[in-house]
Every structure is written in structure tokens, then in C-alpha cells.
Scaffold this motif. Structure first.
Motif, PDB file in Angstrom:
ATOM      1  N   GLY A 100       0.821  -1.210   0.000  1.00  0.00           N
ATOM      2  CA  GLY A 100       0.000   0.000   0.000  1.00  0.00           C
ATOM      3  C   GLY A 100       0.851   1.254   0.000  1.00  0.00           C
ATOM      4  O   GLY A 100       0.486   2.259  -0.622  1.00  0.00           O
ATOM      5  N   ASP A 101       1.995   1.216   0.681  1.00  0.00           N
ATOM      6  CA  ASP A 101       2.893   2.375   0.703  1.00  0.00           C
ATOM      7  C   ASP A 101       3.411   2.685  -0.704  1.00  0.00           C
ATOM      8  O   ASP A 101       3.493   3.850  -1.109  1.00  0.00           O
ATOM      9  CB  ASP A 101       4.077   2.114   1.639  1.00  0.00           C
ATOM     10  N   VAL A 102       3.755   1.634  -1.449  1.00  0.00           N
ATOM     11  CA  VAL A 102       4.258   1.818  -2.818  1.00  0.00           C
ATOM     12  C   VAL A 102       3.157   2.370  -3.720  1.00  0.00           C
ATOM     13  O   VAL A 102       3.379   3.321  -4.491  1.00  0.00           O
ATOM     14  CB  VAL A 102       4.793   0.487  -3.382  1.00  0.00           C
ATOM     15  N   ILE A 103       1.971   1.786  -3.622  1.00  0.00           N
ATOM     16  CA  ILE A 103       0.857   2.237  -4.466  1.00  0.00           C
ATOM     17  C   ILE A 103       0.457   3.662  -4.109  1.00  0.00           C
ATOM     18  O   ILE A 103       0.116   4.467  -4.986  1.00  0.00           O
ATOM     19  CB  ILE A 103      -0.338   1.273  -4.331  1.00  0.00           C
ATOM     20  N   ALA A 104       0.495   3.996  -2.805  1.00  0.00           N
ATOM     21  CA  ALA A 104       0.152   5.350  -2.378  1.00  0.00           C
ATOM     22  C   ALA A 104       1.102   6.367  -3.002  1.00  0.00           C
ATOM     23  O   ALA A 104       0.679   7.439  -3.463  1.00  0.00           O
ATOM     24  CB  ALA A 104       0.205   5.451  -0.858  1.00  0.00           C
ATOM     25  N   LYS A 105       2.400   6.034  -3.037  1.00  0.00           N
ATOM     26  CA  LYS A 105       3.373   6.924  -3.667  1.00  0.00           C
ATOM     27  C   LYS A 105       3.100   7.053  -5.160  1.00  0.00           C
ATOM     28  O   LYS A 105       3.208   8.148  -5.739  1.00  0.00           O
ATOM     29  CB  LYS A 105       4.791   6.397  -3.440  1.00  0.00           C
ATOM     30  N   LEU A 106       2.741   5.935  -5.796  1.00  0.00           N
ATOM     31  CA  LEU A 106       2.448   5.946  -7.229  1.00  0.00           C
ATOM     32  C   LEU A 106       1.236   6.835  -7.521  1.00  0.00           C
ATOM     33  O   LEU A 106       1.242   7.616  -8.483  1.00  0.00           O
ATOM     34  CB  LEU A 106       2.192   4.516  -7.718  1.00  0.00           C
ATOM     35  N   VAL A 107       0.211   6.728  -6.670  1.00  0.00           N
ATOM     36  CA  VAL A 107      -0.996   7.525  -6.864  1.00  0.00           C
ATOM     37  C   VAL A 107      -0.722   9.005  -6.631  1.00  0.00           C
ATOM     38  O   VAL A 107      -1.055   9.863  -7.462  1.00  0.00           O
ATOM     39  CB  VAL A 107      -2.122   7.038  -5.921  1.00  0.00           C
ATOM     40  N   PRO A 143      -1.318  13.458 -10.079  1.00  0.00           N
ATOM     41  CA  PRO A 143      -0.879  14.684 -10.761  1.00  0.00           C
ATOM     42  C   PRO A 143      -1.156  14.660 -12.264  1.00  0.00           C
ATOM     43  O   PRO A 143      -1.544  15.680 -12.842  1.00  0.00           O
ATOM     44  CB  PRO A 143       0.632  14.713 -10.480  1.00  0.00           C
ATOM     45  N   MET A 144      -0.987  13.489 -12.893  1.00  0.00           N
ATOM     46  CA  MET A 144      -1.261  13.387 -14.326  1.00  0.00           C
ATOM     47  C   MET A 144      -2.760  13.578 -14.600  1.00  0.00           C
ATOM     48  O   MET A 144      -3.147  14.214 -15.597  1.00  0.00           O
ATOM     49  CB  MET A 144      -0.807  12.026 -14.866  1.00  0.00           C
ATOM     50  N   ALA A 145      -3.606  13.045 -13.720  1.00  0.00           N
ATOM     51  CA  ALA A 145      -5.050  13.222 -13.870  1.00  0.00           C
ATOM     52  C   ALA A 145      -5.428  14.693 -13.720  1.00  0.00           C
ATOM     53  O   ALA A 145      -6.296  15.198 -14.439  1.00  0.00           O
ATOM     54  CB  ALA A 145      -5.794  12.373 -12.841  1.00  0.00           C
ATOM     55  N   ILE A 146      -4.771  15.376 -12.788  1.00  0.00           N
ATOM     56  CA  ILE A 146      -5.038  16.807 -12.585  1.00  0.00           C
ATOM     57  C   ILE A 146      -4.668  17.600 -13.835  1.00  0.00           C
ATOM     58  O   ILE A 146      -5.440  18.440 -14.309  1.00  0.00           O
ATOM     59  CB  ILE A 146      -4.245  17.331 -11.368  1.00  0.00           C
ATOM     60  N   ILE A 147      -3.500  17.323 -14.386  1.00  0.00           N
ATOM     61  CA  ILE A 147      -3.054  18.022 -15.605  1.00  0.00           C
ATOM     62  C   ILE A 147      -4.042  17.778 -16.745  1.00  0.00           C
ATOM     63  O   ILE A 147      -4.436  18.703 -17.460  1.00  0.00           O
ATOM     64  CB  ILE A 147      -1.644  17.549 -16.006  1.00  0.00           C
ATOM     65  N   SER A 148      -4.464  16.534 -16.896  1.00  0.00           N
ATOM     66  CA  SER A 148      -5.413  16.179 -17.952  1.00  0.00           C
ATOM     67  C   SER A 148      -6.741  16.908 -17.784  1.00  0.00           C
ATOM     68  O   SER A 148      -7.339  17.380 -18.751  1.00  0.00           O
ATOM     69  CB  SER A 148      -5.640  14.665 -17.957  1.00  0.00           C
ATOM     70  N   LEU A 191     -15.306  10.882  -8.937  1.00  0.00           N
ATOM     71  CA  LEU A 191     -16.190  11.797  -9.651  1.00  0.00           C
ATOM     72  C   LEU A 191     -15.747  12.064 -11.076  1.00  0.00           C
ATOM     73  O   LEU A 191     -16.554  12.477 -11.908  1.00  0.00           O
ATOM     74  CB  LEU A 191     -16.307  13.115  -8.884  1.00  0.00           C
ATOM     75  N   GLN A 192     -14.452  11.849 -11.385  1.00  0.00           N
ATOM     76  CA  GLN A 192     -14.019  12.093 -12.751  1.00  0.00           C
ATOM     77  C   GLN A 192     -14.645  11.105 -13.728  1.00  0.00           C
ATOM     78  O   GLN A 192     -14.587  11.303 -14.947  1.00  0.00           O
ATOM     79  CB  GLN A 192     -12.495  12.055 -12.860  1.00  0.00           C
ATOM     80  N   SER A 193     -15.275  10.067 -13.196  1.00  0.00           N
ATOM     81  CA  SER A 193     -15.981   9.114 -14.055  1.00  0.00           C
ATOM     82  C   SER A 193     -17.394   9.592 -14.396  1.00  0.00           C
ATOM     83  O   SER A 193     -18.041   9.027 -15.275  1.00  0.00           O
ATOM     84  CB  SER A 193     -16.081   7.744 -13.359  1.00  0.00           C
ATOM     85  N   ALA A 236      -0.572  12.737 -20.366  1.00  0.00           N
ATOM     86  CA  ALA A 236      -1.038  12.872 -18.984  1.00  0.00           C
ATOM     87  C   ALA A 236      -2.371  12.147 -18.799  1.00  0.00           C
ATOM     88  O   ALA A 236      -2.603  11.483 -17.781  1.00  0.00           O
ATOM     89  CB  ALA A 236      -1.181  14.344 -18.611  1.00  0.00           C
ATOM     90  N   GLY A 237      -3.247  12.256 -19.788  1.00  0.00           N
ATOM     91  CA  GLY A 237      -4.533  11.578 -19.715  1.00  0.00           C
ATOM     92  C   GLY A 237      -4.381  10.065 -19.720  1.00  0.00           C
ATOM     93  O   GLY A 237      -5.097   9.354 -19.004  1.00  0.00           O
ATOM     94  N   MET A 238      -3.433   9.563 -20.513  1.00  0.00           N
ATOM     95  CA  MET A 238      -3.188   8.120 -20.563  1.00  0.00           C
ATOM     96  C   MET A 238      -2.737   7.595 -19.198  1.00  0.00           C
ATOM     97  O   MET A 238      -3.213   6.563 -18.719  1.00  0.00           O
ATOM     98  CB  MET A 238      -2.123   7.818 -21.624  1.00  0.00           C
ATOM     99  N   ILE A 239      -1.809   8.326 -18.568  1.00  0.00           N
ATOM    100  CA  ILE A 239      -1.323   7.901 -17.254  1.00  0.00           C
ATOM    101  C   ILE A 239      -2.396   8.111 -16.199  1.00  0.00           C
ATOM    102  O   ILE A 239      -2.599   7.269 -15.315  1.00  0.00           O
ATOM    103  CB  ILE A 239      -0.050   8.689 -16.885  1.00  0.00           C
ATOM    104  N   GLY A 240      -3.108   9.239 -16.297  1.00  0.00           N
ATOM    105  CA  GLY A 240      -4.128   9.565 -15.312  1.00  0.00           C
ATOM    106  C   GLY A 240      -5.292   8.594 -15.297  1.00  0.00           C
ATOM    107  O   GLY A 240      -6.000   8.471 -14.290  1.00  0.00           O
ATOM    108  N   GLN A 241      -5.515   7.887 -16.411  1.00  0.00           N
ATOM    109  CA  GLN A 241      -6.609   6.915 -16.459  1.00  0.00           C
ATOM    110  C   GLN A 241      -6.416   5.789 -15.451  1.00  0.00           C
ATOM    111  O   GLN A 241      -7.377   5.135 -15.047  1.00  0.00           O
ATOM    112  CB  GLN A 241      -6.737   6.338 -17.872  1.00  0.00           C
ATOM    113  N   ALA A 242      -5.171   5.555 -15.049  1.00  0.00           N
ATOM    114  CA  ALA A 242      -4.906   4.503 -14.067  1.00  0.00           C
ATOM    115  C   ALA A 242      -5.246   4.944 -12.657  1.00  0.00           C
ATOM    116  O   ALA A 242      -5.348   4.109 -11.744  1.00  0.00           O
ATOM    117  CB  ALA A 242      -3.428   4.093 -14.131  1.00  0.00           C
ATOM    118  N   ASN A 243      -5.442   6.247 -12.455  1.00  0.00           N
ATOM    119  CA  ASN A 243      -5.635   6.772 -11.101  1.00  0.00           C
ATOM    120  C   ASN A 243      -6.875   6.224 -10.393  1.00  0.00           C
ATOM    121  O   ASN A 243      -6.788   5.837  -9.219  1.00  0.00           O
ATOM    122  CB  ASN A 243      -5.676   8.299 -11.132  1.00  0.00           C
ATOM    123  N   PRO A 244      -8.051   6.192 -11.041  1.00  0.00           N
ATOM    124  CA  PRO A 244      -9.231   5.675 -10.332  1.00  0.00           C
ATOM    125  C   PRO A 244      -9.036   4.253  -9.805  1.00  0.00           C
ATOM    126  O   PRO A 244      -9.361   3.967  -8.648  1.00  0.00           O
ATOM    127  CB  PRO A 244     -10.336   5.726 -11.397  1.00  0.00           C
TER     128      PRO A 244
END
Length: 305
Positions: free
Chosen positions: A32-39, A45-50, A111-113, A191-199
Motif C-alpha cells: 500500500g505504501d508503494v501504491i500510495a506513492k504511485l498515486v 498529478p497526471m489526472a489533474i493536468i489532464s 467523480l471524474q468518471s 497525462a490523460g493516458m497515465i491519469g486513467q490509471a488513477n481511479p
């Protein structure tokens, strides 16, 4: 309504998947620590930029920023009044966990969905001031009230804020929007491509972190914090939805974000105030799915799909 329920159950399945895979040993809390850092440092951040790709800054965008400050200050004032006879450490616990919203890890990817990117940008506006309150002002007030040995200095508060990649991303994107500056289109595409993994990663992380272990003597404090959060959220939501002079979609979003869960670093800050970290962790685990459930119900009531 069917579309909302399908998406809601999809997110619930992601959370459940994370929890089940942890229980059977394929993942652990350390993962979870690793995934939290990834998120927090990559996908969010990539989702925000997108989400800022097509945002045209308007004077009305200052309203969600102001509301981020206002909601936090109102809750802080209320908590200070309600807890005036409590022990200092308990007051710190109520302040840290009663005010502020975990938007980046939970509400934003959910909510971005349901909303277009330009509308999701409103969440980012709200979260800039919300983050300043949570990581700076609220924490400082809690430490002062709790009488902790280590009061955060201005330098430490600035470090907390500007070491947060989502917070810095918010600031940069808002400044660019105000100045009508934009990245080249390929930047937003990647950024959108990477941000899609965020949800998925954010919901999966919630499942990994979900734990319910507490003592009965601490239930009352948790229940009272939950009551404070939801009672104020209802009042804020009604005010936002019926009174704010902004477009309906903006009012809908703001009415939803105030039901966001407790800040993810709440347990850490709670411990620094001298209260039990485990209680705050349990409260955090409980609030995450409850908040998503309430937001889903409100989406159905509002007819958003």
C-alpha cells in the motif's frame, strides 16, 4: 441510474479486490505504501493536468477556492466550541479528523468518471485551499490546542505543503489557467493516458488500507467525529446547491465534495497531537467506503450518470 450503479459497483469491486487480495496474502500493507506513492506522485498529478486541458479560467472559479477555506474554518470553529471542555489531546483528535476532505485519493478519481474534465477542475480549485488548510492551518491549530511538544514552524508547514506533488500541481495548473497558458496537446494526451490509471489504483489502495480494529471505549469519539462531519456536510451541501451563484454543474460538484472522507494523513497528525493513532486509522478506514456510498446516493438523487 443504471449507469451510476454500474460505475459505483465497479469502484466497490476495486476496493473489495484490494482488500481480498491482501487477506489472502497476495498483497500486504507495505504494498500500500508503494501504491500510495504511485498515486500521489504520478497518476493523480497526471489526472489533474489532464483535467485542466480544456479549462478556461473564469472569475466564478474563485468561489470553490473560497469555499475550500470557508468549510474548513467553519468546522474548526465548531469543533473548538464543542470540545472546549475536553482534554487537549482529544481536542486535537477532533480537529484533525473533523475538518478537511480527502479529495485527491478518493473523491477526485471517483467523480471524474461522472463529470467532464472541465467540471472536475472545480474539485481541483476547491482542493487547493482545502489542502492549505489540512496540511497547514488546521494542523497548526490542532497542535497548539493539544499542547504538543513540537509546534510546527512556518518552514515545516511550507515544506509539508510544497512537498505534496498534487498540491504543487494544482497551483501550477491554476496559475497557468489564470494566465491563459497551456501545455502542448501531446502533454495532455500522455497525462490523460497515465491519469486513467488513477481511479483503479486509488480504489485498490483503499481496499489495501481498510482495517477495522478498535476498543469499545474509543467508539464514542469516532461516532462524534462522524456526526460532526456529516451534519456539517449536509449544511454545506444545501448551501452550495441552492445558494451559490455558479452554474448548476459546479453546485452539484461542490455539494458532493463536502462528503469526502478524512485526510489520509489524519492518523499521523493525530499521533503528533498525543492521541491514539490506531483510533484515527480505524475511523479513516470506516469513512472511506461510507463517503463513497453517500456520494453515490447523491449522484442517483441528482440524476447524474
Amino acid at each position: 441510474m443504471e449507469g451510476i450503479l454500474i460505475k459505483a459497483f465497479g469502484f466497490l469491486f476495486m476496493i473489495l479486490l484490494g482488500y481480498v487480495l491482501k487477506r489472502i496474502g497476495l498483497f500486504s500493507a507495505k504494498d500500500g505504501d508503494v501504491i500510495a506513492k504511485l498515486v500521489l506522485k504520478v497518476t493523480l498529478p497526471m489526472a489533474i493536468i489532464s483535467n485542466f486541458a480544456s479549462l478556461q479560467f473564469q472569475p466564478s472559479h474563485l468561489i470553490p477556492i473560497a469555499m475550500g477555506f470557508a468549510t474548513n474554518f467553519v468546522v474548526i470553529g465548531l469543533v473548538l466550541i464543542l470540545t472546549r471542555k475536553m482534554a487537549p489531546a482529544r481536542r486535537g483528535f477532533f480537529l484533525i479528523n473533523g475538518a478537511g476532505y480527502n479529495l485527491g485519493l478518493c473523491v477526485l478519481p471517483y467523480l471524474q468518471s461522472f463529470f467532464p474534465p472541465e467540471s472536475v477542475g472545480i474539485i481541483c480549485m476547491f482542493d487547493v485551499s482545502n489542502a492549505m488548510m489540512c496540511f497547514g492551518i488546521t494542523f497548526t491549530i490542532a497542535m497548539i490546542v493539544a499542547g504538543g511538544e513540537h509546534k510546527p514552524t512556518k518552514k515545516e508547514i511550507a515544506h509539508i505543503l510544497f512537498s505534496s506533488v498534487p498540491f504543487v500541481t494544482y497551483l501550477v495548473m491554476i496559475v497557468m489557467a489564470v494566465l491563459n497558458l497551456h501545455f502542448f496537446t501531446p502533454v495532455y494526451t500522455v497525462a490523460g493516458m497515465i491519469g486513467q490509471a488513477n481511479p483503479f489504483l486509488a480504489m485498490f489502495l483503499i481496499g489495501l488500507l481498510f482495517e477495522v480494529k478498535f476498543e469499545r471505549s474509543q467508539v464514542r469519539d469516532m461516532v462524534e467525529v462522524i456526526c460532526i462531519r456529516f451534519s456539517t456536510a449536509i449544511l454545506f451541501a444545501l448551501f452550495f446547491y441552492f445558494c451559490l451563484p455558479v452554474p448548476l454543474e459546479y453546485r452539484r460538484i461542490l455539494a458532493l465534495v463536502v462528503f469526502g472522507p478524512i485526510l489520509s494523513v489524519g492518523p499521523v497528525y493525530t499521533e503528533r497531537c498525543g492521541y491514539s493513532r490506531s483510533v484515527a486509522a480505524v475511523l479513516n478506514s470506516i469513512m472511506l467506503p461510507v463517503s463513497l456510498f453517500v456520494i453515490t446516493v447523491l449522484l442517483v438523487v441528482m440524476g447524474i450518470s
